[in-house]
Design a protein around this motif. Structure first.
Motif, PDB file in Angstrom:
ATOM      1  N   GLY B  63     -23.513  23.586  65.937  1.00 47.05           N
ATOM      2  CA  GLY B  63     -22.238  24.278  66.004  1.00 47.05           C
ATOM      3  C   GLY B  63     -21.557  24.826  64.941  1.00 47.05           C
ATOM      4  N   GLY B  64     -21.999  24.477  63.656  1.00 47.34           N
ATOM      5  CA  GLY B  64     -21.595  24.885  62.502  1.00 47.34           C
ATOM      6  C   GLY B  64     -21.784  24.321  61.196  1.00 47.34           C
ATOM      7  N   ARG B  65     -21.627  22.952  61.296  1.00 51.27           N
ATOM      8  CA  ARG B  65     -21.912  22.083  60.198  1.00 51.27           C
ATOM      9  C   ARG B  65     -23.333  22.195  59.333  1.00 51.27           C
ATOM     10  N   ILE B  66     -24.421  22.258  60.071  1.00 51.19           N
ATOM     11  CA  ILE B  66     -25.494  22.547  59.522  1.00 51.19           C
ATOM     12  C   ILE B  66     -25.515  23.631  58.577  1.00 51.19           C
ATOM     13  N   THR B  67     -24.956  24.645  58.777  1.00 46.24           N
ATOM     14  CA  THR B  67     -24.588  25.444  57.642  1.00 46.24           C
ATOM     15  C   THR B  67     -24.063  25.252  56.365  1.00 46.24           C
ATOM     16  N   ARG B  68     -23.530  23.927  56.282  1.00 50.43           N
ATOM     17  CA  ARG B  68     -22.833  23.438  54.968  1.00 50.43           C
ATOM     18  C   ARG B  68     -23.313  22.445  54.550  1.00 50.43           C
ATOM     19  N   MET B  69     -24.654  21.738  54.901  1.00 49.69           N
ATOM     20  CA  MET B  69     -25.278  20.685  54.555  1.00 49.69           C
ATOM     21  C   MET B  69     -26.512  20.834  53.626  1.00 49.69           C
ATOM     22  N   GLY B  70     -26.600  21.914  52.880  1.00 44.81           N
ATOM     23  CA  GLY B  70     -27.547  22.074  51.961  1.00 44.81           C
ATOM     24  C   GLY B  70     -29.033  22.403  52.669  1.00 44.81           C
ATOM     25  N   MET B  71     -28.885  22.773  53.889  1.00 49.27           N
ATOM     26  CA  MET B  71     -30.351  22.880  54.392  1.00 49.27           C
ATOM     27  C   MET B  71     -30.842  24.086  54.043  1.00 49.27           C
ATOM     28  N   ASP B  72     -30.241  25.005  53.146  1.00 47.88           N
ATOM     29  CA  ASP B  72     -30.853  26.514  52.786  1.00 47.88           C
ATOM     30  C   ASP B  72     -31.358  26.058  51.282  1.00 47.88           C
ATOM     31  N   ALA B  73     -31.194  25.047  50.813  1.00 44.66           N
ATOM     32  CA  ALA B  73     -31.624  24.486  49.344  1.00 44.66           C
ATOM     33  C   ALA B  73     -31.640  25.586  48.385  1.00 44.66           C
ATOM     34  N   ASP B  74     -32.876  26.097  48.065  1.00 42.63           N
ATOM     35  CA  ASP B  74     -33.035  27.140  47.025  1.00 42.63           C
ATOM     36  C   ASP B  74     -32.420  28.456  47.517  1.00 42.63           C
ATOM     37  N   GLU B  75     -32.386  28.656  48.773  1.00 39.05           N
ATOM     38  CA  GLU B  75     -31.878  29.972  49.258  1.00 39.05           C
ATOM     39  C   GLU B  75     -30.283  30.274  49.182  1.00 39.05           C
ATOM     40  N   GLY B  76     -29.485  29.180  49.436  1.00 33.59           N
ATOM     41  CA  GLY B  76     -28.195  29.152  49.588  1.00 33.59           C
ATOM     42  C   GLY B  76     -27.366  28.328  49.074  1.00 33.59           C
ATOM     43  N   PHE B  77     -26.235  28.504  48.730  1.00 33.61           N
ATOM     44  CA  PHE B  77     -25.428  27.377  48.150  1.00 33.61           C
ATOM     45  C   PHE B  77     -24.086  27.394  48.914  1.00 33.61           C
ATOM     46  N   TYR B  78     -23.343  26.691  49.006  1.00 37.03           N
ATOM     47  CA  TYR B  78     -22.022  26.148  49.335  1.00 37.03           C
ATOM     48  C   TYR B  78     -20.670  26.961  48.494  1.00 37.03           C
ATOM     49  N   ASP B  79     -20.303  27.985  49.099  1.00 34.44           N
ATOM     50  CA  ASP B  79     -19.518  28.701  48.391  1.00 34.44           C
ATOM     51  C   ASP B  79     -17.879  28.371  48.106  1.00 34.44           C
ATOM     52  N   ARG B  80     -17.690  27.272  47.622  1.00 34.88           N
ATOM     53  CA  ARG B  80     -16.296  26.544  47.472  1.00 34.88           C
ATOM     54  C   ARG B  80     -16.420  25.736  46.379  1.00 34.88           C
TER      55      ARG B  80
END
Lengths: 1071, 622
Positions: B63-80
């Motif tokens: 529903g949304g949180r998975i995108t903010r749990m570091g699942m993207d590792a070296d591909e993406g980071f949390y922008d806050r």
């Protein structure tokens, strides 16, 4: 129980001041030859006695004396008149040829003993074997508050009364008798109003002025007769009934104001701007906002700034009216009363009002039958934004009322400053426009915060409750010693809560990005119907020195709650308010119904020998529909023994001792405060979010298990032992009561945490054990007693120690969090652990501020010295002035492993101290109430002492003293030096001990001689103040605060509605 | 004796009432169903099944949180910069509320599935086929929830019955091996029961293809770190191949990479490509709350405020791409890559104003790290009005390109040799990435020929118009430097071009000119020969190809963990950031990469569970 009682009422003494014409209530049943008149007086004081019964011996013909002690009766010369009055020796007088018979009655010291109403009957105070606290109702009623629970704190030893905050109409009063006996379930006492037990009673539905008597049953001997519902203690209330005699018409009214006792001191415009610049490293953005138009930081010393607290606080008017008429004759007694209470909150657009009405009628049908009814109605309304609840949807701290009142900036940077001819600043503006801006426009993109004044003005929230209570009784005297009584009651209460958020509110504003619902509203209604029937036999017999009093009976009760709720969003015509709700898009609808039933049999046997050795045994069996068939019935016995040493010879020889009694009791009580069907695994379809859309079709309804159920659930049992001593000295001028107790609750009905591998995180279980032990002391003294001047004192103090003996099978600790702010909701602030009280504060230990000497200067950068622990921030980012926490495990960083117990929210002792002075017509009552040794977590300080550095939010003035290179504070970190966010630390924990001058009341009753001319019996003028001052070291608005109160989460302060002090002037007239 | 009378009366009363007592106390819930009287009809089974699915869409997972749990590792980071602690920046602690909620939601789904499975045979009027399908879907979902658990926590207690007796709360962890065995057992059983994707017609429900594809993924994880059960590679290859060879299902790549994601936004299905997706629905403006936060959390940041462009939904843009991901695609120094996936996955522009205006991101390291995840674009949502924080965008769990890449990897691992079929599978994925499956062309890049003649171009007023060429929809934004148009970023490549369109630059300056470059349909997109020189090289190539193809779809951390490369790859990003000297405004970008350590291959078992279940042993290092 509704029982006929004739007894001395202190209050009546007031009425005996006026002379009035004589009214006779006796109807002439058969012809007599003449009329006898007379006055009956107290032999000791020569004061007239009202309500004395005068019976013609051998007949049922009875009359009563009026308020002036006068009577009149038709008799024959051969008759004998019998004068009876409770607490006095009866007297018989032969009529003979007298036309006037004036007489006086002598006080019977033995029988001048109060009767105390306990469950299913009453008992002479001297014969009590249990621990029963009696509230001085008359004194309590002096408090100018809507509901007696707001005045109850400090009245009875061992009864802890605390409220969440000062929100009008919903103060969240929490009453705990002898410590919390449950962790997750209600700890509220059982209420017994005119004999009818209520598990959930709204004290504000009862007018304080209607209360005749209020007793708190504390030990098992007293409460076990209520078996399964007695474990949290029982509060028994009897309302005023009619009394034979002249109708007494009484009016009392008061009018006054309430306002907040304190404002938080905020930063001045200068300090505010200085902080903004410092916090942002003098960023150009901040300079653009505040240092434009030639203004410098210094200019702000001349700009006044807006005090938002001034704009939201006010003097709220309080109006109270009570009217009653009570009277009756030998056969029929009646009481009619009504009241109006209206209170404007100390915050604009908040307040509450209430109306109550009550009618009671008691009638003697025949020699053997008596009956009565008691009808009451109350209607209460309260409105206004709930300060401590989140006004927005995002769960962020900044949507709370007090937050926005404190945080809204005092200046906007748009102010003009004025200069004199030399160019010196001589004054500055206030940005008046800003007061009317709905949101802080210039800041909305960075942070959403709505103008507190606008938000208060625009929000329409409130609740209404109505309750109708009808009950009746019938007694039948089978013979002289055996009485049958049956009672039935019906209580219906309706509740309504509504919220309407227009576009000017935090929640309804379109400027809030997460507001998906636009202008929105909700309306919920509830309907609770309870009926109760109770029948029992009472047997009283005295054989020589042996007295028996036995009672046995059966009870039935059902309670049904229906709830209806609806919500609407995207409402187009907001000007219609709540009534435009139907034009919006319906969002949710809830309907639910639930019921429970209780069936009980019970018995009690009192036996005493010469009133010296007293024994009480009770037994109750309760069957509840809340438990599975096999575990429905619970059995609750108790036994008590009292030794009235005062009646022993060796004591009688000690002059100064008037009476002494040793009490010992032991028993089991229960608690059934669980949901109605906790044993059944249930399926629900009501949460629409549990559905799923397949192939973009309208979602398929999801039906999901909503509770796990526990087929083995059973009663919770509390075992209590109590040892008490009552000592009365110096002709009862000094009375001491002391009790020690230990209460152990086993098979705790715990809405237990379970591992979520079961698919649920909560399940009702009988697991865990909790102990409360304590000491209660009450001292009543009559310090001075002269003809004109009297001074009496009540002092009570209670110590309670609460300890968890065991928790859920494998759990040694249970963490609890409070919900108030998205940043912190995931952190735990409370821990309940075995061998410790039910709640302790947990978190990080504040260890001062990093100073320069903690760092090495490496290439122009401050680097923490290797042996000094970091605070959890990235080590290289830590600067002098940052917050320091204690590194408990020595790993040189501070993380969750360094959390520990940091404080205790439970008071060490609580109590009250009341003094009553009277001089002629003057009466002064001064009542103090205290709590000692408890701590409160002041979360406001996180946000207002730099803990959450944010754009243009004002701060408490205390934060001016923060760390700067020039001011190496060790208590306030630098601007932006708060360390990792979302933590709870001991920095914000404060001692919240307090002693409060709770009620002061001064009254003056006009002398009777002036009043008789205007046919007024009594006229009293009063001036009363509530919460006049509080002594405390607590830095927040008020130390009595607990905005997220549960047994597991007490003592949390965040955006609490400030407690008001109330000052009223009143008038009381009795005709 | 009177006493006796009282007793007798008392006893009498008790007898009279006691007979009716138990009946009196027999209350039943009237507004709730009990488990014992549910699951009686086919419809009730379907409703219960919907509730099992519903947990997938829970805010705590897809529903949304998975995108903010570091699942993207070296591909993406949390922008806050607000989350200094917590799972979003690899600063996890055992009380982390999101990790706790993730665990909890999975077990809630498992309980619902268990309860449904325990009652599956209760209805009588239901076809065998439908009963089997429901049972299969429930079995599969139970397996999938366990897969989410085992791949993020390691071994967990296996609960295979709806356990209502909670007296004993001590449930030790099953080994990861046992959990995988159970997952595969459940899923293999499901495979024989569920319907085919053709029968279902969309990717929102578990089909045979979904089961097979996920079985490939599960087996790959089982084969990789930490269990290293190499025998599972053959199984993975087998299941992937079964999806590829299924002529009935006829899975094939959507020819346009961008369209795959536009479909998710627009609530369209493409069962050729998208085999399994989590369904979200509506905009919460009605009764249902079935919308998610995909595209809001991980979209292109846009906050138009009170005057927002209704066509562009509000987005926080929490997920940013790393420079390392950027550099995995060719032409890292140019605004547009020949690999069209880069420009889609990594948004090349920011959005502001009404109408929302696209402003090209700089090509500096800071400009790269500022780029949001661009896969889930709210612009393409068709449900109107666009709600601020809830979106109907479905979340992809299994796409066909993933199956192709899994096949290539698994087969190579299983056999130790590179087969042509494996190479073909990878090349198929790549050929789409270079636009070679399209029948027409798109604007691949725009080259500036004259930056400026006179005047001053500004970013706010310079507009690029692309016209002619037979195509449509291409858009571009200028990057201004030295008062001129330094270069032009194609923000959307458009489609249908047959000839080179005209690029017109308007703005406060004059004279700037540029020419469009269309994609080359004949470009060689195949794997370079050097990368198939050995199985090791091929596998390394596949690892990067997976990132290029599947980045920011919450798959990367799991992949890195099973390859044993999590810490190594995270360190690469850290070094990249530290040598890139990003703007101080982005000083939080490296938090995840600084915080990560060997223990982060799994999350800690939540404290809540540890405290209640004495059978649990905490993961190593936590």
């Amino acid at each position: 129980m509704i029982a006929l009682k004739l007894r001395i009422l202190k209050s009546e003494k007031r009425f005996v001041m006026a002379l009035l014409f004589i009214l006779s209530f006796a109807t002439v049943a058969f012809s007599q030859n003449r009329v006898i008149t007379g006055v009956v007086t107290n032999a000791e004081t020569n004061e007239p006695l009202s309500g004395v019964s005068i019976t013609v011996k051998g007949t049922t013909k009875t009359v009563f004396t009026d308020a002036a002690g006068r009577y009149s009766i038709q008799v024959a010369s051969s008759n004998v008149l019998v004068f009876r009055y409770i607490g006095f020796y009866a007297k018989e007088i032969q009529v003979a040829e007298n036309k006037v018979i004036n007489t006086s009655l002598a006080v019977d010291m033995q029988s001048l003993d109060e009767v105390v109403v306990v469950g299913y009957g009453e008992v002479a105070k001297s014969d009590l074997t249990g621990a029963v606290g009696q509230v001085n109702v008359e004194e309590m009623a002096l408090a100018p508050v809507m509901s007696f629970d707001q005045a109850l704190a400090g009245r009875i030893a061992g009864v802890q009364v605390s409220s969440a905050d000062g929100q009008p109409g919903s103060e969240g009063v929490n009453i705990v008798i002898r410590g919390a006996g449950s962790l997750t379930q209600s700890t509220a006492p059982l209420w017994v109003i005119d004999g009818f037990p209520f598990e959930e009673f709204d004290p504000s539905s009862l007018n304080m002025d209607d209360i005749e008597e209020m007793n708190v049953l504390k030990d098992a001997s007293a409460t076990a007769i209520y078996g399964a519902r007695g474990a949290n203690g029982v509060i028994v209330i009897e309302t005023k009934k009619g009394k034979a005699g002249v109708p007494a018409v009484q009016y009392s009214g008061s009018f006054g104001f309430q306002n907040v006792t304190k404002q938080m001191e905020m930063m001045s415009p200068y300090d505010f701007v200085n902080y903004q610049l410092e916090r942002s490293n003098n960023s150009s953005a901040m300079q653009d906002i505040y240092l434009s138009n030639g203004k410098t930081l210094e200019s702000y010393k001349h700009i006044k700034g807006i005090n938002w607290q001034d704009l939201i606080f006010r003097n709220g008017a309080t109006k109270i009216h009570n009217l009653s008429v009570r009277g009756g004759n030998a056969q029929t007694k009646y009481s009619v009363s009504g009241s109006l209470y209206n209170q404007q909150g100390a915050i604009i657009h908040s307040g509450s009002d209430r109306a109550t009405a009550r009618v009671t009628l008691d009638h003697t049908i025949s020699k053997k039958f008596k009956s009565g009814v008691n009808l009451s109605y109350s209607h209460k309304k309260s409105f206004g934004q709930t300060a401590a609840s989140n006004a927005g949807t995002g769960g962020h701290a900044y949507t709370y009322l007090m937050y926005s009142a404190w945080a809204f900036r005092p200046v906007t940077g748009r102010e003009e400053v004025y200069y004199d001819e030399e160019g010196e600043i001589i004054g500055g503006d206030i940005d008046e426009d800003f007061i009317d801006e709905e949101v802080d426009e210039t800041l909305t993109s960075a942070m959403f915060a709505i103008n507190p004044v606008k938000s208060l003005t625009n929000e329409d929230r409130g609740s209404k409750s109505m309750s109708l209570n009808a009950n009746g009784y019938l007694t039948y005297d089978i013979n002289k010693s055996l009485q049958f009584k049956t009672t039935a009651g019906y209580i219906k209460s309706n509740g309504e809560a509504y919220n309407f958020y227009n576009s000017g509110t935090t929640r309804g504003s379109a400027t809030l990005p997460s507001n998906s619902r636009g202008v929105q509203s909700t309306l919920s209604l509830s309907e609770t119907v309870t009926w109760n029937s109770s029948s029992y036999l009472t047997f009283r017999k005295k054989i020589a020195n042996h007295s028996f009093n036995a009672m046995a009976g059966v009870d039935f009760q059902e309670r049904r709650v229906n709830r209806y709720g609806m919500g609407s969003q995207l409402i187009p015509n907001e000007s219609l308010g709540l009534w435009g709700m139907d034009e919006g898009v319906p969002v949710s609808m809830t309907v639910s119904t639930s019921n429970n039933r209780l069936n009980s049999v019970f018995t009690r046997v009192n036996y005493n020998y010469k009133s010296k050795y007293l024994l009480t045994g009770t037994f109750r069996a309760d069957g509840s529909s809340k438990f599975p068939v096999n575990n429905r019935w619970g059995y609750f016995p108790s036994a008590a023994f009292a030794w009235r040493m005062g009646n022993e010879k060796f004591m009688k020889d000690i002059d100064f001792i008037s009476d002494a009694k040793l009490r010992l009791s032991y028993g089991l009580t229960g608690n059934n405060r669980v949901t109605d069907f906790p044993y059944d695994p249930l399926m629900s379809a009501s949460a629409i979010a549990q559905s799923y859309s397949f192939g973009n079709a309208d979602p398929t309804k999801g039906v999901y298990p909503s509770s796990l159920g526990n087929a083995r659930l059973k009663w919770e049992t509390t075992e209590q032992i109590d040892l008490g001593y009552d000592l009365s000295m110096f002709k009862k001028r000094v009375e001491i009561t002391a009790d020690i107790y230990r209460k152990t609750t086993k098979n705790l009905l715990l809405n237990a945490n379970i591992p979520s591998i079961f698919g649920f995180t909560k399940n009702y279980k009988n697991i865990g054990s909790l102990q409360n032990e304590g000491l209660e002391l009450t001292l009543n003294t009559e310090n001075i007693k002269t003809k004109n001047f009297r001074w009496s004192t009540n002092l009570n103090i209670g110590f309670n120690r609460n300890k968890i003996l065991s928790l859920t099978s494998d759990e040694s600790r249970m963490f609890s969090a409070v919900t108030w702010d998205a940043l912190h909701n995931g952190s735990y602030l409370y821990v309940a652990q075995v061998d410790q009280p039910a709640a302790l504060f947990m978190g990080y230990i504040f260890d001062g501020i990093y100073q320069y000497e903690d760092f090495d200067l490496v290439g122009g950068q401050y680097r923490l010295k290797a042996h000094i622990a970091g605070n959890g921030d990235v080590r290289e980012d830590i600067r002098p002035g940052d917050i320091k926490y204690k590194d408990l495990n020595g790993d040189l960083t501070v993380n969750e492993h360094d959390e520990t117990i940091i404080g205790d929210p439970t008071p060490k002792h609580i109590g009250g101290f009341s003094n009553n002075f009277s001089y002629k017509g003057f009466n002064l009552n001064v009542f103090f109430q205290w709590s000692y040794g408890n701590e409160v977590f002041n979360a406001n300080r996180i946000y207002f002492e730099g803990g959450r550095p944010q754009l243009s939010r004002n701060q408490f003035a205390t934060y001016v003293d923060r760390w700067t290179p020039e001011n190496p504070s060790n208590t306030m970190f630098r601007a932006g030096g708060q360390g990792p966010l979302g933590r709870y630390s001991s920095l914000y924990l404060e001692d919240a001990s307090y002693i409060r001058l709770k009620t002061v009341s001064l009254s003056y009753s006009l002398p009777a001689k002036y009043l008789s001319r205007i046919y007024v019996k009594n006229l009293t003028m009063t001036a009363t103040a509530q919460n006049l001052f509080t002594m405390t070291n607590y830095s927040g608005m008020d130390p009595e605060v607990s905005v997220r109160h549960t047994v597991l989460t007490p003592g949390f302060d965040w955006s609490a509605y400030p407690r008001a002090k109330i000052l009223v002037f009143g008038l009381k007239v009795t005709l | 004796m009177k006493n006796n009378i009282k007793k007798y009366l008392g006893v009498l009363i008790i007898i009279v009432f006691a007979t009716s007592c138990n009946k009196f106390l027999d209350t039943r819930p009237q507004d709730l169903l009990t488990v014992s009287n549910y699951y009686e009809t086919e419809e009730q089974l379907n409703f219960a099944l919907a509730a099992v699915y519903s947990k997938l869409g829970d805010g705590t997972i897809y529903g949304g949180r998975i995108t903010r749990m570091g699942m993207d590792a070296d591909e993406g980071f949390y922008d806050r910069s607000t989350d200094q602690i917590g799972v979003s920046v690899y600063n996890v602690y055992p009380t982390d509320p999101h990790v706790t909620a993730f665990w909890r939601t999975c077990y809630e789904g498992i309980y619902r599935a268990n309860l449904l499975l325990a009652n599956i045979n209760k209805p009588e009027k239901i076809s065998d086929e439908n009963r089997a399908a429901i049972e299969g879907e429930a079995l599969f979902l139970r397996g999938y929830y366990y897969f989410l658990l085992v791949s993020n926590f390691g071994g967990v207690p296996l609960m295979l019955e709806p356990q209502s007796n909670t007296d004993n709360t001590s449930y030790p962890r099953n080994t990861a091996e046992e959990v995988y065995t159970q997952i595969v057992t459940d899923m293999e059983a499901a495979e024989g029961k569920v319907k085919t994707i053709k029968q279902i017609g969309h990717g929102g429900r578990i089909s045979k293809s979904a089961v097979r594809g996920i079985l490939a993924r599960v087996n790959l994880h089982w084969a990789g770190y930490p269990l290293l059960n190499a025998s599972r590679y053959a199984e993975a290859a087998k299941w992937a191949k079964m999806v590829m060879d299924d002529t009935d299902a006829n899975h094939k790549l959507n020819p346009d990479y961008r369209q795959v994601f536009i479909n998710y936004s627009a609530d369209k299905y493409d069962i050729g490509e998208s085999i399994w997706e989590v369904e979200f629905w509506g905009n919460t403006q009605g009764v249902y709350r079935e919308a998610g936060q995909i595209g809001h959390y991980n979209g292109i940041q846009y906050n138009g405020g009170t005057n927002a462009d209704p066509n562009h939904g509000f987005s926080y843009g929490f997920l940013n791409a790393t420079g390392v991901l950027w550099e995995r695609y060719p032409e890292e120094t140019r605004p547009n890559s020949t690999d069209i996936r880069r420009n889609w996955a990594i948004a090349s522009f920011s959005l502001a104003g009404n109408p929302a205006r696209e402003t090209a991101r700089a090509l500096t390291p800071t400009g790269i790290y500022q780029r949001d995840c661009g896969k889930y674009r709210r612009l393409y949502e068709e449900v109107m009005p666009k709600e601020n924080v809830y979106t109907p965008i479905n979340y992809p769990i299994l796409r066909f390109s993933d199956v192709l890449l899994m096949f290539a990897e698994a087969e190579t691992q299983a056999t130790g040799a590179i087969s042509q079929e494996a190479i073909d599978a990878v090349n198929m994925v790549r050929s789409r990435a270079y636009g070679k499956m399209l029948s027409s062309r798109y604007v691949q890049a725009i080259e500036v020929t004259v930056p400026r003649v006179s005047g001053t171009y500004t970013a706010a007023t310079t507009n690029i118009t692309i016209s002619g060429g037979g195509g449509q929809d291409a858009t571009a934004a200028a990057l201004i430097a030295s008062n001129g148009v330094a270069n032009i970023t194609v923000t959307f490549e458009g489609s249908g071009y047959t000839s080179v369109p005209t690029v017109t630059i308007t703005g406060a300056g004059t004279g700037a000119q540029a020419v469009a470059v269309l994609n080359d349909p004949n470009i060689d997109s195949d794997i370079p020969a050097s990368d198939i020189a050995s199985p090791e090289k091929f596998l390394t190539f596949i690892q990067d190809e997976r990132s290029r193809e599947l980045c920011l779809e919450s798959l990367r951390k799991g992949d890195l963990v099973r390859w044993g490369k999590l810490v190594e790859n995270m360190k690469i990003v850290r070094d990249h950031i530290e040598t890139s000297s990003l703007s101080s405004a982005l000083d939080y970008a490296d938090w995840s990469y600084k915080n990560v350590s060997a223990r982060d291959v799994v999350w800690p078992i939540p404290s809540y569970e540890m405290g209640l279940n004495s059978g649990l042993v905490q993961n190593k290092g936590w």
